[in-house]
Design an enzyme around this catalytic site. Structure first.
Site, PDB file in Angstrom:
ATOM      1  N   SER A 106     -74.843 -42.482  70.787  1.00  0.00           N
ATOM      2  CA  SER A 106     -73.781 -41.559  71.193  1.00  0.00           C
ATOM      3  C   SER A 106     -73.760 -41.334  72.697  1.00  0.00           C
ATOM      4  O   SER A 106     -74.793 -41.039  73.308  1.00  0.00           O
ATOM      5  CB  SER A 106     -73.994 -40.218  70.474  1.00  0.00           C
ATOM      6  OG  SER A 106     -73.381 -39.158  71.161  1.00  0.00           O
ATOM      7  N   GLY A 107     -72.572 -41.409  73.286  1.00  0.00           N
ATOM      8  CA  GLY A 107     -72.427 -41.065  74.695  1.00  0.00           C
ATOM      9  C   GLY A 107     -72.688 -39.595  74.946  1.00  0.00           C
ATOM     10  O   GLY A 107     -73.226 -39.224  75.991  1.00  0.00           O
ATOM     11  N   TRP A 108     -72.308 -38.739  73.987  1.00  0.00           N
ATOM     12  CA  TRP A 108     -72.573 -37.303  74.122  1.00  0.00           C
ATOM     13  C   TRP A 108     -74.073 -37.069  74.240  1.00  0.00           C
ATOM     14  O   TRP A 108     -74.532 -36.329  75.127  1.00  0.00           O
ATOM     15  CB  TRP A 108     -72.016 -36.559  72.914  1.00  0.00           C
ATOM     16  CG  TRP A 108     -71.971 -35.060  73.056  1.00  0.00           C
ATOM     17  CD1 TRP A 108     -70.867 -34.287  73.274  1.00  0.00           C
ATOM     18  CD2 TRP A 108     -73.087 -34.142  72.982  1.00  0.00           C
ATOM     19  NE1 TRP A 108     -71.216 -32.955  73.342  1.00  0.00           N
ATOM     20  CE2 TRP A 108     -72.574 -32.838  73.171  1.00  0.00           C
ATOM     21  CE3 TRP A 108     -74.454 -34.291  72.785  1.00  0.00           C
ATOM     22  CZ2 TRP A 108     -73.376 -31.704  73.156  1.00  0.00           C
ATOM     23  CZ3 TRP A 108     -75.264 -33.166  72.784  1.00  0.00           C
ATOM     24  CH2 TRP A 108     -74.725 -31.888  72.967  1.00  0.00           C
ATOM     25  N   CYS A 215     -65.056 -34.976  75.413  1.00  0.00           N
ATOM     26  CA  CYS A 215     -65.553 -35.126  74.050  1.00  0.00           C
ATOM     27  C   CYS A 215     -64.366 -34.997  73.103  1.00  0.00           C
ATOM     28  O   CYS A 215     -63.451 -34.192  73.334  1.00  0.00           O
ATOM     29  CB  CYS A 215     -66.595 -34.053  73.761  1.00  0.00           C
ATOM     30  SG  CYS A 215     -67.014 -33.858  72.009  1.00  0.00           S
ATOM     31  N   ARG A 252     -60.972 -46.578  69.015  1.00  0.00           N
ATOM     32  CA  ARG A 252     -60.870 -45.165  68.639  1.00  0.00           C
ATOM     33  C   ARG A 252     -59.603 -44.566  69.241  1.00  0.00           C
ATOM     34  O   ARG A 252     -59.263 -44.841  70.387  1.00  0.00           O
ATOM     35  CB  ARG A 252     -62.095 -44.398  69.146  1.00  0.00           C
ATOM     36  CG  ARG A 252     -61.929 -42.874  69.095  1.00  0.00           C
ATOM     37  CD  ARG A 252     -63.179 -42.169  69.554  1.00  0.00           C
ATOM     38  NE  ARG A 252     -62.866 -40.929  70.257  1.00  0.00           N
ATOM     39  CZ  ARG A 252     -63.773 -40.100  70.772  1.00  0.00           C
ATOM     40  NH1 ARG A 252     -65.056 -40.378  70.646  1.00  0.00           N
ATOM     41  NH2 ARG A 252     -63.404 -39.008  71.415  1.00  0.00           N
ATOM     42  N   LEU A 442     -68.305 -38.061  61.079  1.00  0.00           N
ATOM     43  CA  LEU A 442     -68.699 -36.893  60.276  1.00  0.00           C
ATOM     44  C   LEU A 442     -69.262 -35.843  61.231  1.00  0.00           C
ATOM     45  O   LEU A 442     -70.437 -35.507  61.200  1.00  0.00           O
ATOM     46  CB  LEU A 442     -69.749 -37.314  59.245  1.00  0.00           C
ATOM     47  CG  LEU A 442     -69.344 -38.457  58.306  1.00  0.00           C
ATOM     48  CD1 LEU A 442     -70.582 -39.137  57.717  1.00  0.00           C
ATOM     49  CD2 LEU A 442     -68.430 -37.955  57.203  1.00  0.00           C
ATOM     50  N   PRO A 444     -70.705 -33.106  63.748  1.00  0.00           N
ATOM     51  CA  PRO A 444     -71.370 -31.801  63.723  1.00  0.00           C
ATOM     52  C   PRO A 444     -70.586 -30.752  64.506  1.00  0.00           C
ATOM     53  O   PRO A 444     -70.950 -29.574  64.488  1.00  0.00           O
ATOM     54  CB  PRO A 444     -72.725 -32.089  64.377  1.00  0.00           C
ATOM     55  CG  PRO A 444     -72.458 -33.229  65.293  1.00  0.00           C
ATOM     56  CD  PRO A 444     -71.421 -34.074  64.605  1.00  0.00           C
ATOM     57  N   SER A 445     -69.515 -31.174  65.186  1.00  0.00           N
ATOM     58  CA  SER A 445     -68.634 -30.200  65.836  1.00  0.00           C
ATOM     59  C   SER A 445     -67.787 -29.458  64.813  1.00  0.00           C
ATOM     60  O   SER A 445     -67.251 -28.390  65.109  1.00  0.00           O
ATOM     61  CB  SER A 445     -67.712 -30.902  66.847  1.00  0.00           C
ATOM     62  OG  SER A 445     -68.452 -31.450  67.910  1.00  0.00           O
ATOM     63  N   THR A 476     -72.306 -38.190  64.743  1.00  0.00           N
ATOM     64  CA  THR A 476     -72.580 -38.570  66.128  1.00  0.00           C
ATOM     65  C   THR A 476     -73.869 -37.971  66.680  1.00  0.00           C
ATOM     66  O   THR A 476     -74.649 -38.644  67.348  1.00  0.00           O
ATOM     67  CB  THR A 476     -71.410 -38.138  67.032  1.00  0.00           C
ATOM     68  OG1 THR A 476     -71.050 -36.790  66.696  1.00  0.00           O
ATOM     69  CG2 THR A 476     -70.209 -39.039  66.843  1.00  0.00           C
TER      70      THR A 476
END
EC number: 4.1.3.1
Length: 580
Positions: A106-108, A215, A252, A442, A444-445, A476
């Site tokens: 993940s880039g985040w 994001c 995306r 899926l 988590p935000s 993510t």
């Protein structure tokens, strides 16, 4: 693949013969590879070979890409999904290998925990563009190391011992976050080159503007035009072709929740751009109004109030909605209104695949009797020059149609786990690209408990949307959240109860659950390097790390028996088994 040579050709004719042979082999590669069966390229094999060097290079990531393709196509055929999550570090990636068949980077997570400048921050893609490729390499090296370590350990066992020891496939394909491609086409190709070199089996690139990237679950997202993102896909594919690899490309789209778009140059975007419908604002664009307000000294909340007032007066609408309102207001019979509305919807409805430009739609509206309609998409442009965009699943579908021929997987970013949205997007995209694979975040935000799903519905969410074609699904940031939860709860307990907290919450749990980090020296490869040293020194080493005296012997168990630890916890007794 084609004939490569570091040796310079002896003649012009040999140079040309090598080139033509390589062109033929590249074309044959494309024609014979299932991955490319539906791929559209605006360039030829000759174009690709012209951009290659003379020395052939092979990449381990290419084998992982082929493995990923086989894995996902099997899931697609079975209407199941490869489920995974963002891995933070080698510990997580080695644990995930036991249970999952793909890995996400993940880039985040990289932005917040592992940039190449070591400067953390939110997911704005403002870190150096080698940040995520470096994390991929970090994890890919770990995967290869644990694979080597396991091979050495298993080949030191008897056949009977191996039969009782589960084989773990540590080489799980990695799909990595390419953000927006980090700039123009040249930035995208360099980024993709890094990903291939560092070990990625797949890369996803999103359709946000690079300079304003957010994001997917933040506000303020600005889209690029459909055409610009198609160019990103083409640039990525071209780089993969130049390198001779079958790296999977994930397109995306953030079109569901985006509120702005950089430009109105692409006709495929026109139907989703909002315009002002109040003729009293003619000649009073928002940017000018704000500039005058700032010049008069307004700022902050006062400036926001000016914008809010202007936006309320503007009454922003899609051009299509204005035409529908106009037809309904015509002084004709209800039957005639219905006929004209039907004709409008038939020729402009997204479900038919028709994409009219604003200018074509305006001409059609005039034929239907709507000739004096005031609608202006330039008036509400932001101070940065962006157009107002009405995000929707329909907008995502239109983009999915455009991206499908250039990508292997399509991902629609959403703002909630909505089964209806999932179904509509899948059916919409597959109406034009029935064989395309779909991906789902899926996230988590999402507040999953606020989704009004029951626990049973949450449990079944992955298989339910897998049946719609979402064959790659991922959380993510699960690695990040799991890490934070364990450390926060353990640190709190350790501060209060000292070593009992560690023994009770960590060490015994590792024993009972068979987590191989219990024997952390062995997990880190001490046995492997002892064997390497012995091999160098003729079979013996006085300095072997795992020789007599290593404290890890306290955890040792044999194949025929298990070590049980008996500890009093209050009035109870726990028996724990160590699996090394």
């Amino acid at each position: 693949m084609a004939i490569y040579s570091a040796q310079a050709p002896n003649s012009i004719l040999e140079e040309e013969a090598r080139f033509e042979a390589e062109v033929s082999e590249t074309q044959a590669w494309w024609n014979s590879t299932d991955l490319f069966r539906l791929t559209r390229r605006p360039y030829t094999a000759r174009d690709v070979v012209r951009l290659r060097g003379s020395m052939r290079q092979s990449y381990a990531s290419n084998e992982m890409a082929k493995k990923l393709w086989r894995t996902l196509k099997t899931h697609q055929a079975n209407k199941t999904a490869s489920r995974t999550f963002g891995a933070l570090d080698p510990v997580q990636v080695s644990m995930m290998a036991k249970y999952l068949d793909s890995i996400y980077v993940s880039g985040w997570q990289c932005s917040s925990t592992h940039t190449t400048t070591n400067e953390p921050g939110p997911d704005l893609a403002d870190y150096p563009y080698d940040t995520v490729p470096n994390k991929v390499e970090h994890l890919f090296f770990a995967q290869q190391f644990h694979d080597r370590k396991q091979k050495e350990a298993r080949m030191s066992m008897t056949r009977e011992e191996r039969s009782k020891t589960p084989y773990i496939d540590y080489l799980k394909p990695i799909i990595a976050d390419g953000d927006t491609g980090f700039g123009g086409a040249t930035a995208t190709v360099k980024l993709c080159k890094l990903f291939v070199e560092r070990g990625a089996a797949g890369v996803h690139i999103e359709d946000q503007a690079s300079v304003t990237k957010k994001c997917g679950h933040m506000a303020g997202k600005v889209l690029v035009s459909v055409g610009e993102h198609v160019n990103r896909m083409v640039a990525a594919r071209l780089q993969f072709d130049i390198m001779g690899v079958e790296t999977l490309l994930v397109a995306r789209t953030d079109a569901v929740a985006a509120t702005l778009i950089q430009t109105n140059v692409d006709a495929r975007d026109h139907q989703f751009i909002l315009g002002a419908t109040n003729p009293n604002l003619k000649g009073k664009p928002l940017a000018d109004v704000l500039a005058r307000a700032m010049a008069s000294g307004k700022s902050g909340a006062d400036l926001q109030a000016v914008e809010d007032e202007w936006m309320a007066m503007a009454d922003l609408k899609l051009f299509s909605d204005c035409v529908v309102d106009g037809i309904k207001a015509l002084n004709v019979s209800e039957q005639e209104k219905g006929r004209r509305l039907g004709e409008w919807m038939q020729q402009t409805g997204g479900n038919t695949g028709n994409v009219l430009s604003y200018y074509q739609a305006k001409e059609l509206a005039e034929k239907l009797g709507i000739s004096n309609l005031f609608w202006d998409w330039d008036l509400p442009r932001t101070r940065e020059g962006f157009y107002r965009f009405q995000g929707s699943v329909k907008a995502a579908i239109v983009r999915g149609w455009a991206f499908g021929p250039h990508a292997d997987i399509i991902w629609m970013e959403t703002s909630s786990p909505d089964m209806v949205e999932c179904r509509d997007f899948a059916l919409g995209v597959k109406s034009k690209h029935p064989e395309i694979m779909l991906a789902y975040n899926l996230s988590p935000s999402f507040n999953w408990d606020a989704s009004r799903m029951t626990d049973e519905q949450m449990k079944n969410f992955i298989p339910e949307i897998a049946r719609l074609g979402y064959c790659w699904q991922f959380i993510t940031l699960a690695g990040f959240h799991a890490d934070a939860l364990v450390i926060d709860t353990f640190a709190k307990d350790f501060a209060q109860r000292g070593m009992l907290a560690y023994v009770e919450k960590i060490q015994r749990q590792e024993m009972m659950n068979g987590v191989d980090t219990l024997a952390h020296q062995k997990w880190s490869g001490a046995n492997y390097y002892d064997q390497l040293l012995k091999t160098v020194q003729g079979g013996i080493s006085a300095t072997a790390a795992m020789a007599k005296g290593v404290t890890e012997d306290q955890f040792e168990e044999t194949q025929s028996s298990t070590l049980a630890l008996e500890s009093n916890i209050g009035a109870g007794t726990v028996l724990a088994k160590s699996r090394m």
